[in-house]
Write a protein that holds these residues in place. Sequence first.
Motif, short mmCIF file in Angstrom:
data_model
loop_
_atom_site.label_atom_id
_atom_site.label_comp_id
_atom_site.label_asym_id
_atom_site.label_seq_id
_atom_site.Cartn_x
_atom_site.Cartn_y
_atom_site.Cartn_z
N HIS A 58 -8.85 5.58 -0.14
CA HIS A 58 -8.70 5.24 -1.56
C HIS A 58 -9.92 5.70 -2.35
O HIS A 58 -9.78 6.24 -3.46
N ARG B 39 -6.16 -3.47 -1.95
CA ARG B 39 -7.23 -3.51 -0.93
C ARG B 39 -8.03 -4.80 -1.05
O ARG B 39 -8.43 -5.40 -0.05
N LEU C 202 -4.07 3.99 -8.99
CA LEU C 202 -5.30 3.83 -8.20
C LEU C 202 -5.93 2.46 -8.45
O LEU C 202 -6.49 1.85 -7.53
N TYR D 135 -4.40 10.83 2.79
CA TYR D 135 -3.64 9.71 3.34
C TYR D 135 -2.91 10.09 4.61
O TYR D 135 -2.69 9.24 5.48
N CYS E 279 -10.62 1.36 3.29
CA CYS E 279 -10.85 1.70 1.88
C CYS E 279 -11.28 3.15 1.69
O CYS E 279 -11.31 3.64 0.55
N MET F 159 0.82 -1.21 0.00
CA MET F 159 0.00 0.00 0.00
C MET F 159 0.86 1.26 0.00
O MET F 159 0.58 2.23 -0.71
N MET G 192 -3.92 0.04 -6.44
CA MET G 192 -4.25 0.17 -5.02
C MET G 192 -5.57 -0.52 -4.70
O MET G 192 -5.75 -1.07 -3.61
N LEU H 17 1.46 4.14 -2.73
CA LEU H 17 1.27 5.53 -2.32
C LEU H 17 2.47 6.38 -2.75
O LEU H 17 2.30 7.54 -3.15
N ASN I 96 -4.50 14.32 -2.16
CA ASN I 96 -4.03 12.96 -1.91
C ASN I 96 -3.15 12.85 -0.67
O ASN I 96 -3.40 11.99 0.20
#
Length: 314
Positions: free
Chosen positions: A246, A124, A117, A294, A243, A61, A120, A65, A290
């Motif tokens: 994201h 998840r 994305l 995060y 989640c 993850m 990612m 990122l 973003n």
Amino acid sequence: MLTLRNSSTHPVSFILLGIPGLENSQFWVAFLFCVMYVVAVAGNITILHIIRTDNTIHEPMYLFLAMLATSDLILSSSTQPKMLAILWFHAHEIEYYACLTQVFFIHAFTSVESGVLMAMALDRYVAICFPLRHSSILTTSVVVKLGVAVMVRGLLLVSAFCFMISRMPFCPNRVIPQSYCEHMAVLKLVCADTRVNRAYGLFAAFLVSGFDILVISVSYVMIVRAVLQLPSGEARFKAFGTCASHICVILALYIPALFTFLTHRFGHHVPQLVHIMFANVYLLVPPMLNPIIYGVRTKQIRDRVMRGWFGKDP
């Protein structure tokens, strides 16, 4: 006066108007854009520094990122300095090859961001649906290969239509009625049949966004099914919480990007000011939001930032 090079039909330069309709407010609009750009650069550099220096978070993850932060830095820095120069110093002229370079970086790294994305979302899905096998499925090697794949996809697809534009003649009009060079805006200045270019642009856009949105959607359908089967409400809430960041980032990118893409091709009755502002939002807001999203939602990053500010754990 703008002239043509003697050896080709390429213009020497284009004129970027900035934000037509807000000429009297451009200084303050630029001030807002500058603040957003500074936040984006500082936030994404902070994210990259934390991930690079903290060996405990070298997980899929966080590696994704880091890719997202790198893409955000390139995407915002390819447009914002010139945009601020236009709005503050009236530096409206941009050289031909600088304009094509902007086209390349904007579209290539929008594609890369979309691909990250998507990756990612897969992360998840594996983390929630196959938690015991997560580390064995998404190894560092697999993560790097996914990153390289989305990078190569973006570079190849965008290189093709940049090359196609570079081979075409341009009309005497050199004015682009916005604050940066974008594929369709530049294509409108071409004095030739552009149906192949337009068709390829649509193909590339739908190939990237269509595939990525499909993978993201299927991943989240599977995630929702798995989460609803968890025995306790607390476990379901925690799973959905992982989640949330994201999903917010996905919406921040796709909503303004799709609006800008569709209005360029089909939104002939959309006011120009609305279109231009959304075009700026889609390049400014995701890189700014973003790292904030995060940073607030991810405990490891939030704790590292707090330690950096206050010198102790929160």
